[in-house]
Scaffold this motif. Sequence first.
Motif, mmCIF file in Angstrom:
data_model
loop_
_atom_site.group_PDB
_atom_site.id
_atom_site.type_symbol
_atom_site.label_atom_id
_atom_site.label_comp_id
_atom_site.label_asym_id
_atom_site.label_seq_id
_atom_site.Cartn_x
_atom_site.Cartn_y
_atom_site.Cartn_z
ATOM 1 N N THR A 195 0.841 -1.189 0.000
ATOM 2 C CA THR A 195 0.000 0.000 0.000
ATOM 3 C C THR A 195 0.877 1.240 0.000
ATOM 4 O OG1 THR A 195 -1.616 -1.227 1.314
ATOM 5 C CG2 THR A 195 -1.896 1.164 1.186
ATOM 6 N N SER A 196 0.938 1.913 -1.144
ATOM 7 C CA SER A 196 1.820 3.068 -1.278
ATOM 8 C C SER A 196 1.396 4.204 -0.349
ATOM 9 C CB SER A 196 1.840 3.554 -2.732
ATOM 10 O OG SER A 196 0.540 3.915 -3.151
ATOM 11 N N HIS A 197 0.077 4.358 -0.152
ATOM 12 C CA HIS A 197 -0.403 5.427 0.720
ATOM 13 C C HIS A 197 0.066 5.197 2.157
ATOM 14 C CE1 HIS A 197 -2.934 8.460 2.551
ATOM 15 N NE2 HIS A 197 -3.445 7.545 3.355
ATOM 16 N N THR A 198 -0.028 3.950 2.614
ATOM 17 C CA THR A 198 0.395 3.647 3.981
ATOM 18 C C THR A 198 1.895 3.819 4.137
ATOM 19 O OG1 THR A 198 -1.408 2.047 4.119
ATOM 20 C CG2 THR A 198 0.286 1.933 5.819
ATOM 21 N N GLU A 199 2.645 3.432 3.089
ATOM 22 C CA GLU A 199 4.094 3.633 3.135
ATOM 23 C C GLU A 199 4.421 5.114 3.234
ATOM 24 O OE1 GLU A 199 7.805 2.904 0.146
ATOM 25 O OE2 GLU A 199 6.591 1.153 0.653
ATOM 26 N N THR A 200 3.668 5.940 2.537
ATOM 27 C CA THR A 200 3.859 7.386 2.635
ATOM 28 C C THR A 200 3.592 7.874 4.048
ATOM 29 O OG1 THR A 200 3.194 7.690 0.329
ATOM 30 C CG2 THR A 200 3.082 9.631 1.759
ATOM 31 N N GLN A 201 2.560 7.296 4.689
ATOM 32 C CA GLN A 201 2.242 7.653 6.067
ATOM 33 C C GLN A 201 3.369 7.249 7.012
ATOM 34 O OE1 GLN A 201 -0.187 9.925 5.425
ATOM 35 N NE2 GLN A 201 -1.042 9.273 7.383
ATOM 36 N N ILE A 202 3.954 6.086 6.758
ATOM 37 C CA ILE A 202 5.059 5.642 7.615
ATOM 38 C C ILE A 202 6.266 6.563 7.447
ATOM 39 C CG2 ILE A 202 6.682 3.778 8.114
ATOM 40 C CD1 ILE A 202 4.587 1.798 7.364
ATOM 41 N N LYS A 203 6.534 6.962 6.207
ATOM 42 C CA LYS A 203 7.644 7.883 5.977
ATOM 43 C C LYS A 203 7.395 9.219 6.677
ATOM 44 C CE LYS A 203 9.274 5.864 1.640
ATOM 45 N NZ LYS A 203 9.447 6.052 0.185
ATOM 46 N N LYS A 204 6.147 9.645 6.685
ATOM 47 C CA LYS A 204 5.789 10.859 7.428
ATOM 48 C C LYS A 204 6.038 10.649 8.922
ATOM 49 C CE LYS A 204 1.791 13.765 8.590
ATOM 50 N NZ LYS A 204 0.322 13.960 8.392
ATOM 51 N N LEU A 205 5.678 9.471 9.419
ATOM 52 C CA LEU A 205 5.899 9.136 10.827
ATOM 53 C C LEU A 205 7.389 9.130 11.159
ATOM 54 C CD1 LEU A 205 4.725 8.159 13.548
ATOM 55 C CD2 LEU A 205 4.820 5.832 12.640
ATOM 56 N N ILE A 206 8.194 8.580 10.262
ATOM 57 C CA ILE A 206 9.650 8.553 10.460
ATOM 58 C C ILE A 206 10.190 9.974 10.607
ATOM 59 C CG2 ILE A 206 11.866 8.040 9.333
ATOM 60 C CD1 ILE A 206 10.472 5.594 8.062
ATOM 61 N N GLU A 207 9.724 10.868 9.739
ATOM 62 C CA GLU A 207 10.206 12.249 9.785
ATOM 63 C C GLU A 207 9.768 12.953 11.065
ATOM 64 O OE1 GLU A 207 12.168 15.735 8.361
ATOM 65 O OE2 GLU A 207 12.366 13.566 8.096
ATOM 66 N N ILE A 208 8.541 12.707 11.512
ATOM 67 C CA ILE A 208 8.074 13.298 12.774
ATOM 68 C C ILE A 208 8.932 12.811 13.928
ATOM 69 C CG2 ILE A 208 6.177 13.361 14.452
ATOM 70 C CD1 ILE A 208 4.246 13.223 12.065
ATOM 71 N N CYS A 209 9.178 11.514 13.972
ATOM 72 C CA CYS A 209 10.002 10.932 15.039
ATOM 73 C C CYS A 209 11.409 11.513 15.019
ATOM 74 C CB CYS A 209 10.059 9.418 14.903
ATOM 75 S SG CYS A 209 8.511 8.579 15.282
ATOM 76 N N ARG A 210 11.965 11.668 13.825
ATOM 77 C CA ARG A 210 13.317 12.215 13.700
ATOM 78 C C ARG A 210 13.376 13.643 14.247
ATOM 79 N NH1 ARG A 210 16.327 15.433 10.795
ATOM 80 N NH2 ARG A 210 14.577 16.116 9.497
ATOM 81 N N LEU A 211 12.392 14.456 13.859
ATOM 82 C CA LEU A 211 12.376 15.850 14.309
ATOM 83 C C LEU A 211 12.169 15.963 15.814
ATOM 84 C CD1 LEU A 211 10.315 17.521 11.441
ATOM 85 C CD2 LEU A 211 12.728 17.863 11.940
ATOM 86 N N VAL A 212 11.263 15.135 16.349
ATOM 87 C CA VAL A 212 11.001 15.170 17.789
ATOM 88 C C VAL A 212 12.242 14.736 18.564
ATOM 89 C CG1 VAL A 212 9.684 14.115 19.666
ATOM 90 C CG2 VAL A 212 8.515 14.870 17.599
ATOM 91 N N ALA A 213 12.865 13.641 18.125
ATOM 92 C CA ALA A 213 14.074 13.154 18.801
ATOM 93 C C ALA A 213 15.176 14.203 18.748
ATOM 94 C CB ALA A 213 14.542 11.846 18.173
ATOM 95 N N GLN A 214 15.372 14.804 17.575
ATOM 96 C CA GLN A 214 16.423 15.811 17.429
ATOM 97 C C GLN A 214 16.157 17.027 18.298
ATOM 98 O OE1 GLN A 214 19.399 15.419 15.448
ATOM 99 N NE2 GLN A 214 19.774 17.009 16.980
ATOM 100 N N SER A 215 14.897 17.434 18.383
ATOM 101 C CA SER A 215 14.542 18.576 19.220
ATOM 102 C C SER A 215 14.839 18.294 20.691
ATOM 103 C CB SER A 215 13.061 18.916 19.046
ATOM 104 O OG SER A 215 12.684 19.958 19.905
ATOM 105 N N LYS A 216 14.448 17.123 21.154
ATOM 106 C CA LYS A 216 14.685 16.772 22.555
ATOM 107 C C LYS A 216 16.183 16.653 22.848
ATOM 108 C CE LYS A 216 10.187 14.698 23.490
ATOM 109 N NZ LYS A 216 9.837 15.684 24.545
ATOM 110 N N LEU A 217 16.944 16.139 21.893
ATOM 111 C CA LEU A 217 18.390 16.044 22.081
ATOM 112 C C LEU A 217 19.003 17.429 22.173
ATOM 113 C CD1 LEU A 217 19.220 13.116 19.630
ATOM 114 C CD2 LEU A 217 19.342 13.057 22.129
ATOM 115 N N SER A 218 18.539 18.352 21.343
ATOM 116 C CA SER A 218 19.052 19.719 21.376
ATOM 117 C C SER A 218 18.764 20.388 22.713
ATOM 118 C CB SER A 218 18.425 20.543 20.243
ATOM 119 O OG SER A 218 18.784 20.021 18.982
ATOM 120 N N GLU A 219 17.673 19.983 23.351
ATOM 121 C CA GLU A 219 17.308 20.535 24.654
ATOM 122 C C GLU A 219 17.944 19.770 25.810
ATOM 123 O OE1 GLU A 219 13.083 20.449 24.716
ATOM 124 O OE2 GLU A 219 12.871 21.768 22.989
ATOM 125 N N GLY A 220 18.755 18.761 25.471
ATOM 126 C CA GLY A 220 19.419 17.973 26.517
ATOM 127 C C GLY A 220 18.530 16.940 27.171
#
Length: 364
Positions: free
Chosen positions: A77-102
Amino acid sequence: MEAESQASAIIPLALPKGAEKFCELCQREARLQCSKCRVTFYCAAEHQQADWVGIHERICQLLVPIRALTLCSLRQTSHTETQIKKLIEICRLVAQSKLSEGKHQEALPAAQLCLRCSIDVHGPNTVQLVPAYLLLAEANMGLGNLDLVADFLSQAEWAVLKSPKCGLTIHHQLHRSLGRLHVAAGDLDTALHNFANDIYFATEEYGLDSTVTSRGYFLMADVFTKQGKIPTVHSLYSEVARIWHRHLTRLLETRKESIQNPPVDSFYDKAERVEVDEMLRTMLEFEQKDTRKDPARIAVVAHCLAMLSFLGGDFLKAQGFGSTALQASQLIPDHDLTEPIQALLQLVKILHTVPHPGSAESQY
């Protein structure tokens, strides 16, 4: 909403026969589930709360359509794969933000989910997993788990070695993480070797005057500080300050064009600014403590901090650092920064009345 209210006990009879559920964080047998999405499970309330704070609150409903499908249908399902890629990017940004804040512990759930989702989309041992490995390495480095850091970076190195055409960005990020690991382990020469590679790959990808490259200079300067090579530290810090001063000056000019609007901020910008603020503060403190204070270097770094604070909407800090920069620049006759610093301080006064202009940060 409180994290505790989001958990409910799993009812075994309600599950399909033979269906086992495992904890989102530790993969042990699950006894609780998220009462909102009902597709995420935990071994205990402690892990449910940690996941809620770390990432789940942001992605709870996004997981429902993804986890409702089997892995087989998910790949079709290409649509679901797109959703997972969106989820990956959200997780990456959240993790990076928290790391920047220590917040290293809080960053772990987002980094772990980023890795699992990346494996679902790209498969194991692929170069696309490297960003998640680097996030996990950085989180564990902050927690002092150097064995885990080495393990994650080894997996990242292996994935890169298997991909000869891997992008320059991945190479520079990997060497930067390896350098930080060797600094933590006390192997300064190997750290310098990795930071040199970091700078090389970052320069090839972003250019010699890039703010991305400047972080490599800063980390290398930290190693030379530990080795007592102070003139080299000054040289590297001056390069970092030059790069950021030019970058922030351009941003400030853009900001002046829309002076009636509040500073524009994005999720990533906040995380980046925390990291840059810490870096510049370290440099300013180093220059101010030096027995042979150089007013020119102090003026440039303090001006950078003033512009950074202004762009972030913190006018009190902008006033404080601007005053420090002005006092330093005025020690040098006809210094070329005096006029821009005065203009910034005037702009701060227009936009905000500072209650304590004589704060500690304004003292040279």
